[in-house]
Design a protein around this motif. Structure first.
Motif, short mmCIF file in Angstrom:
data_model
loop_
_atom_site.label_atom_id
_atom_site.label_comp_id
_atom_site.label_asym_id
_atom_site.label_seq_id
_atom_site.Cartn_x
_atom_site.Cartn_y
_atom_site.Cartn_z
N SER A 159 -6.13 3.70 4.70
CA SER A 159 -7.40 2.97 4.73
C SER A 159 -8.52 3.78 4.08
O SER A 159 -9.34 3.22 3.34
CB SER A 159 -7.78 2.60 6.16
N ASP A 175 6.33 -1.61 -4.31
CA ASP A 175 6.58 -2.45 -3.13
C ASP A 175 8.04 -2.86 -3.10
O ASP A 175 8.53 -3.53 -4.01
CB ASP A 175 5.68 -3.68 -3.20
N ASP A 205 3.48 -4.50 7.77
CA ASP A 205 2.91 -5.69 7.15
C ASP A 205 1.40 -5.58 6.93
O ASP A 205 0.89 -6.02 5.89
CB ASP A 205 3.21 -6.91 8.03
N ARG A 208 0.78 -3.32 3.91
CA ARG A 208 1.14 -4.01 2.66
C ARG A 208 0.07 -5.05 2.31
O ARG A 208 -0.33 -5.16 1.15
CB ARG A 208 2.51 -4.67 2.80
N ASP A 209 -0.41 -5.77 3.28
CA ASP A 209 -1.45 -6.78 3.02
C ASP A 209 -2.73 -6.12 2.54
O ASP A 209 -3.40 -6.63 1.62
CB ASP A 209 -1.73 -7.58 4.30
N ALA A 210 -3.09 -4.98 3.14
CA ALA A 210 -4.31 -4.29 2.73
C ALA A 210 -4.21 -3.77 1.30
O ALA A 210 -5.17 -3.86 0.52
CB ALA A 210 -4.59 -3.13 3.69
N ARG A 212 -2.20 -4.96 -1.14
CA ARG A 212 -2.16 -6.08 -2.08
C ARG A 212 -3.52 -6.76 -2.22
O ARG A 212 -3.82 -7.35 -3.26
CB ARG A 212 -1.11 -7.11 -1.62
N ALA A 213 -4.36 -6.66 -1.20
CA ALA A 213 -5.69 -7.28 -1.26
C ALA A 213 -6.69 -6.43 -2.05
O ALA A 213 -7.76 -6.93 -2.41
CB ALA A 213 -6.22 -7.51 0.16
N HIS A 214 -6.34 -5.20 -2.32
CA HIS A 214 -7.28 -4.32 -3.03
C HIS A 214 -7.37 -4.73 -4.50
O HIS A 214 -6.35 -4.98 -5.14
CB HIS A 214 -6.83 -2.86 -2.91
N PRO A 215 -8.57 -4.77 -5.07
CA PRO A 215 -8.71 -5.24 -6.46
C PRO A 215 -8.02 -4.37 -7.50
O PRO A 215 -7.70 -4.85 -8.59
CB PRO A 215 -10.23 -5.28 -6.67
N ARG A 218 -1.73 -3.19 -8.21
CA ARG A 218 -0.78 -3.96 -8.99
C ARG A 218 0.61 -3.70 -8.42
O ARG A 218 1.21 -2.66 -8.70
CB ARG A 218 -0.83 -3.59 -10.47
#
Length: 249
Positions: A159, A175, A205, A208-210, A212-215, A218
């Motif tokens: 984080s 991933d 999970d 992984r979500d955090a 993938r949400a980062h601008p 990739r």
């Protein structure tokens, strides 16, 4: 007539020193490096030693004096400037010590610019001895004739890393659940980049979500098999170097 031996010989020992090297200024080696030169490599007065300072580059030096406690070197010739390092970071989740040593050593050999260890929820290890880590990378750099040392950052949580991630640096996220083919993703990108590798137990999970949400993220895939953390890190870095790094020079 017999050929004149080249100087410095290819077998000359190599080591990094902390202070910048300059022509006309003697270099004094003490402690463990002096022990390595005198007791392991058996250098004597007049022998050659290759020295790198991570600032000016690589120098051929001549041994002026050597004893149990110190070795004094005279810089004779600057052989190479400090290398231009491809702007690639490796961000591996911490692994058990022996496995993370492999990552440190081999990533250095592959030419990484910086290593930023990450703390994930499923990490088995939660601490890194930075002094020891720098010793591992320094010895690897000496072995593979690098003239620049990789930066090693203190471990930080996922984080914290995502919150302070630089806007101009792509974050390729390996991933195991799939993503863009790594080779194509690396080849299509120009500019600063980093590769994020998960821990021994994988990402949970929420992590992984955090990511993938980062601008900057990739997601990429490294193939059809689940790889160990150290294997994934080195495969990804080798792939990046082959298409976007300095292997093509």
């Amino acid at each position: 007539m017999p050929a004149t031996p080249s100087w410095p010989p290819r077998s000359a020992p190599r080591l990094f020193v902390e202070a910048p090297v300059a022509a006309g200024e003697l270099v004094v080696i003490e402690g463990n490096p002096a022990h390595y030169l005198t007791r392991v490599m058996r250098v004597r007065e007049g022998d050659a030693v290759i020295v790198c300072d991570d600032v000016t580059g690589e120098w051929a030096c001549r041994v002026v004096s050597a004893d149990k406690r110190s070795v004094t070197l005279e810089p004779v010739e600057k052989l190479r400037p400090r290398e231009s390092v491809p702007d690639i970071w490796l961000c591996p989740a911490l692994l058990k010590k022996d496995r993370f040593d492999i990552v440190l050593e081999k990533a250095t050999e592959l030419g990484v610019a910086a290593i930023h260890p990450v703390l994930a929820r499923r990490c088995v290890a939660d601490k890194l001895n930075l002094d020891r880590a720098r010793t591992v990378t320094t010895e690897a750099a000496e072995q593979c004739a690098r003239t620049a040392l990789p930066e090693i950052a203190a471990p930080r949580s996922l984080s914290a890393m995502l919150t302070k991630w630089p806007e101009d640096r792509a974050l390729f996220f390996a991933d195991e659940q799939g993503g863009e083919h790594a080779l194509r993703a690396f080849a299509s990108h120009a500019g600063p980049a980093a590769i994020l590798i998960g821990p021994e137990g994988g990402w949970d999970d929420a992590e992984r979500d955090a990511i993938r949400a980062h601008p900057a993220a990739r997601p990429v895939t490294l193939g059809p098999r689940i790889l160990r953390g150290e294997t994934a890190a080195l495969c990804a870095l080798a792939t990046w170097m082959s298409v976007s790094g300095d292997w093509q020079q």
